[in-house]
Design a protein around this motif. Structure first.
Motif, short mmCIF file in Angstrom:
data_model
loop_
_atom_site.label_atom_id
_atom_site.label_comp_id
_atom_site.label_asym_id
_atom_site.label_seq_id
_atom_site.Cartn_x
_atom_site.Cartn_y
_atom_site.Cartn_z
N MET A 176 8.27 -18.40 11.43
CA MET A 176 9.25 -19.20 12.16
C MET A 176 10.54 -19.29 11.35
SD MET A 176 8.87 -23.07 13.64
CE MET A 176 10.19 -23.83 14.57
N THR A 177 11.67 -19.09 11.99
CA THR A 177 12.97 -19.14 11.32
C THR A 177 13.28 -20.55 10.83
OG1 THR A 177 13.78 -17.35 12.70
CG2 THR A 177 15.43 -18.67 11.55
N TRP A 178 13.72 -20.66 9.57
CA TRP A 178 14.09 -21.97 9.03
C TRP A 178 15.36 -22.47 9.68
CZ3 TRP A 178 18.45 -23.56 6.12
CH2 TRP A 178 18.35 -24.85 5.57
N ARG A 179 15.36 -23.74 10.04
CA ARG A 179 16.57 -24.39 10.54
C ARG A 179 16.75 -25.71 9.81
NH1 ARG A 179 15.89 -23.57 17.02
NH2 ARG A 179 17.16 -21.67 17.24
N PRO A 180 17.96 -25.98 9.35
CA PRO A 180 18.20 -27.26 8.66
C PRO A 180 18.14 -28.42 9.65
CG PRO A 180 20.26 -26.09 8.99
CD PRO A 180 19.18 -25.15 9.41
N ARG A 181 17.63 -29.54 9.20
CA ARG A 181 17.57 -30.75 10.03
C ARG A 181 18.69 -31.72 9.70
NH1 ARG A 181 12.80 -33.95 9.37
NH2 ARG A 181 13.65 -35.05 11.17
N ALA A 212 30.15 -19.17 10.93
CA ALA A 212 29.30 -18.04 10.54
C ALA A 212 27.99 -18.52 9.93
CB ALA A 212 30.05 -17.14 9.57
N VAL A 213 28.06 -19.60 9.13
CA VAL A 213 26.84 -20.16 8.52
C VAL A 213 25.94 -20.76 9.58
CG1 VAL A 213 25.94 -21.85 6.90
CG2 VAL A 213 28.02 -20.60 6.34
N LEU A 214 26.51 -21.63 10.41
CA LEU A 214 25.70 -22.32 11.43
C LEU A 214 25.10 -21.36 12.43
CD1 LEU A 214 27.95 -25.47 12.02
CD2 LEU A 214 25.87 -25.32 10.65
N ASP A 215 25.81 -20.28 12.73
CA ASP A 215 25.33 -19.32 13.71
C ASP A 215 24.08 -18.58 13.24
OD1 ASP A 215 27.24 -19.99 15.56
OD2 ASP A 215 28.55 -18.26 15.16
N ARG A 216 23.83 -18.58 11.94
CA ARG A 216 22.60 -17.95 11.44
C ARG A 216 21.37 -18.72 11.88
NH1 ARG A 216 24.82 -17.77 5.31
NH2 ARG A 216 26.65 -16.43 5.70
N TYR A 217 21.54 -20.02 12.06
CA TYR A 217 20.40 -20.88 12.39
C TYR A 217 20.39 -21.36 13.83
CZ TYR A 217 20.90 -20.97 7.33
OH TYR A 217 21.07 -20.60 6.03
N PHE A 218 21.57 -21.42 14.43
CA PHE A 218 21.69 -21.94 15.80
C PHE A 218 22.53 -20.97 16.62
CE2 PHE A 218 21.66 -25.43 12.69
CZ PHE A 218 20.49 -26.06 13.05
N ALA A 219 22.02 -19.75 16.77
CA ALA A 219 22.78 -18.72 17.48
C ALA A 219 22.93 -19.06 18.95
CB ALA A 219 22.07 -17.38 17.33
N ALA A 220 24.02 -18.56 19.54
CA ALA A 220 24.27 -18.79 20.96
C ALA A 220 23.16 -18.13 21.77
CB ALA A 220 25.62 -18.23 21.34
#
Length: 264
Positions: free
Chosen positions: A1-6, A256-264
């Motif tokens: 599962m891909t890591w996503r920051p909380r 660019a950073v946020l899109d790694r974890y929360f892509a459109a």
């Protein structure tokens, strides 16, 4: 599962807005909204005073979160729109020391939510809210969460050189890398320390934190985060403490950073 920051801590100036401008770029705005939609706690963590932070919070529509202002000295609940934490210090000793060290410097003590008391005149646009020029005695009469100092007519390098090996009593100090500007907050108060308190209060795991910043006052925040990212235009000393470096603010590096974890 891909890591996503909380828990995501974002600096404002030089990170989500270009220096000297108030607009959040469309790509950065969209990336922040996607993170919120995925349930992340997005926290603006800034050296700005509360009165300078509120317009950015409102522009982004951030609710159900906390804005950490004045480098951690002031916390603002974005839903109740109330200050929920404020730490202040006596500015007197530092003002006296700095007036002797920095001829022609001007000083401003934050009056939270209203503006500033200033000793000397700041350039237009430097301070948010109402600005009232006062005497030295009036400036230091009350504790403040944030004192800012501009050395008029000098460079950031000259300011840093003048303050080498200078210890200011009872404060935490940070330098700006683009202007001859010094920010003082209470001892032990940093963005990183404030975010750790907030992380614990939210019950977020240590490993689920992300921070993005570009300045000297972001160093402790980047060290605090499980993944700290420096902006591409950040000074070398800031980039060296980060886990990664993104592109510059003008290239929408935060998106660019946020899109790694929360892509459109």
């Amino acid at each position: 599962m891909t890591w996503r920051p909380r828990l995501i801590a974002l600096d404002i100036d030089g990170t989500i807005t270009p220096l000297g401008r108030e607009e959040v770029a469309p790509a950065v705005r969209a990336a922040i909204h996607r993170a919120v939609d995925h349930g992340a706690h997005v926290v603006l963590s800034t050296g700005r005073s509360l009165i300078g932070t509120r317009p950015i919070v409102d522009d982004l529509g951030l609710r159900d979160t906390t804005a950490i202002c004045s480098n951690g000295a002031v916390w603002w609940d974005t839903t109740s729109r109330e200050v929920v934490r404020k730490v202040a210090f006596d500015p007197g000793p530092s003002v006296r020391r700095l007036r002797a060290l920095l001829p022609d410097a001007v000083f401003a003590a934050e009056v939270t939510g209203l503006g500033n008391l200033s000793l000397g005149r700041f350039p237009d646009g430097d301070l948010w809210g109402d600005v009232r020029e006062v005497s030295h005695d009036e400036l230091v009469a009350e504790p403040t969460p944030r004192l800012v100092v501009r050395w008029v007519g000098r460079t950031p390098e000259e300011l840093a050189l003048r303050l080498v090996d200078v210890e200011l009593p009872g404060v935490t100090a940070s330098h700006d890398h683009t202007e001859p500007w010094l920010t003082l907050t209470p001892p032990g108060v940093t963005k990183g320390a404030a975010l750790e308190d907030l992380r614990r209060a939210l019950g977020v795991a240590v490993g689920d934190t992300l921070a993005i910043g570009d300045g000297d006052n972001d160093v402790e925040m980047l060290r605090w985060a499980a993944h700290g990212v420096a902006m591409g235009q950040a000074p070398v000393a800031v980039r060296q403490v980060a886990d990664a470096v993104t592109s510059t603010v003008l290239e929408d590096g935060a998106a660019a950073v946020l899109d790694r974890y929360f892509a459109a």
